[in-house]
Enzyme design. Sequence first.
Site, PDB file in Angstrom:
ATOM      1  N   ARG A  61       0.816  -1.217   0.000  1.00  0.00           N
ATOM      2  CA  ARG A  61       0.000   0.000   0.000  1.00  0.00           C
ATOM      3  C   ARG A  61       0.850   1.268   0.000  1.00  0.00           C
ATOM      4  NH1 ARG A  61      -3.221  -0.645   4.801  1.00  0.00           N
ATOM      5  NH2 ARG A  61      -1.566   0.505   5.833  1.00  0.00           N
ATOM      6  N   ASP A 186      -3.558  23.256  -8.721  1.00  0.00           N
ATOM      7  CA  ASP A 186      -3.953  22.191  -9.637  1.00  0.00           C
ATOM      8  C   ASP A 186      -3.368  22.576 -10.992  1.00  0.00           C
ATOM      9  OD1 ASP A 186      -5.305  20.556 -11.465  1.00  0.00           O
ATOM     10  OD2 ASP A 186      -7.065  20.400 -10.166  1.00  0.00           O
ATOM     11  N   LYS A 211      -5.276  12.764 -17.020  1.00  0.00           N
ATOM     12  CA  LYS A 211      -5.465  13.554 -18.233  1.00  0.00           C
ATOM     13  C   LYS A 211      -4.269  13.375 -19.175  1.00  0.00           C
ATOM     14  CE  LYS A 211      -9.281  14.715 -16.276  1.00  0.00           C
ATOM     15  NZ  LYS A 211      -9.449  15.801 -15.320  1.00  0.00           N
TER      16      LYS A 211
END
Length: 399
Positions: A61, A186, A211
Amino acid sequence: MTSHDGKHGRNTRLVHAGRHPDENFGILNPPVYHASTITWPSVERMNEAGRRPFDTWTYGRNGTPTTASFEEAVAEMEGGHRAVATPSGLAAIVQALGAFVSAGDHILVADSVYGPTRKYCDRVLRRFGVETTYYDPLIGGGIAELVRDNTRVIFMESPGSSTFEVQDVPAIAAVARERGIATMIDNTWATPLFFRPIEHGVTVSIHAATKYIVGHSDAMMGVAVCDTRETFDTVKTNAQLHGNSAAPDDLYLAQRGLRTMAVRLRQHQESALAVARWLQGRPEVAHVLYPALPEDPGHALWKRDFDGASGLLGVELHPVSADAVAAMADGMSLFPLGASWGGYESLLLPIDLTPYRTVNRWDGRGPLLRLHIGLEDVQDLIADLEAGFDRLVARARAA
Ligand SMILES: *Cc1c(COP(=O)(O)O)cnc(C)c1O
C-alpha cells in the site's frame, strides 16, 4: 544514464526521467511490481525499514519501485523534491489539502477550481471544522487582504476549470511565503511541460495524471509534487494514513504516457490554436476562452509564466436556448460528450457553472461549452463543429 544533471533539454529528460534500466537487466521500462506483503530476512532489517518508511519498501500500500519510478519522473519534470502518487487526481488534491489543515483552520480557494475540489471543501473539510473562503482567481497580490491569522493554505488552479482565468501565481505565492502559508495549485491543464509552479514559489503542484500524463483515457492517476522533504513527508504521511495506494498497472501506464507527452502536447496545442482561431470567426461565438490567444484576458500572464498551451478550451456562445445547444452537441461525430479530457480524442461538454461559482458568477452570459481538441485532423474537427453550429442555428430558428 541519469537525466538529473540539468544538462539535458526537457524532451530528453521526459524520455529518461525515473527509468533505471541498469537496475533491471537493461530493460528500458520499469518493472510492474504487484505487491501486498514485502518480507524481510531479519528483525534488524525489518526495524531498519520501519525507521525510514518512505525511503524503502515496507508494504504494498505504501508503494513499490513501480510507484517510485513514476513519482521520480514527475518530480524531476516539475523541479520538485519528491512526489506522491495517488489513485486519482482528486485523491492527490484531497490528500495534499487535508495534510495541511486542522479543525479551526481557514483556507483560501480560487472560485474557478475543479468542481469536486470545491465539494471536498464544502462537504468534508467543513465537517471537520475547516472554513473555506473562495476568492476571485484574478486577485493576484490582493489575496493578502483575505488572509487571516488561521489561514493555512491558498489553493490555486490556473487556468481555472471551465472558465480559464490565468492566475498571478508568483504574486500569490510571494504573499503566502511571507506569512508561512502553504500554496497548492492544480496544474493539470499545463502539465509539467508547460508550467512549473514550484519554480514560482508554490509548495505543492498537483496533477490529475489521468489527463495528459496517462494520455490515452485508460487509467486514473494523481500526483502531488512537493517542494521540500518536509512537504513531502507531510503529504505522503497523510496519503498513507488514508490508505491511498496507486495501482501498479496504472502507475505503469502513467509512466508510459509520460514518454510521449511532449509530442502529443505539441499537436494538441497546434490544433487547439487553429480551432480556437476558427471559433473566434464564428457568428455564434461570443468569446473563446484560451490563454494562448492574444485577445484572451489571461494572455500576458500566460506568456510570462507558461511554455505552452494544452488542448482544452472554453467557448462562450451568444445567448441561445439549451435546446439549440443540445441539437449541436447530440449530433457531433468526432466530439462525443465526455468529462475526462487529456486523451488522444476530442470531446465536447456543455457546462453549467451555477453550482460551482460563488464569487465570479456566470450570470447573464451565454451558454458555455468546453472542448478538448484531440489528435484528429484539424480540418475534420472544424467540419464537425461547423455542422454542429448549423444544427444549433436551425434549432434556434425553429423555436
Ligand atoms: C479531471 C481533473 C481532476 C480530477 O482528476 P481525476 O483523476 O479524474 O480524479 C482534477 N483537476 C482537474 C483540473 C481536472 O480536470
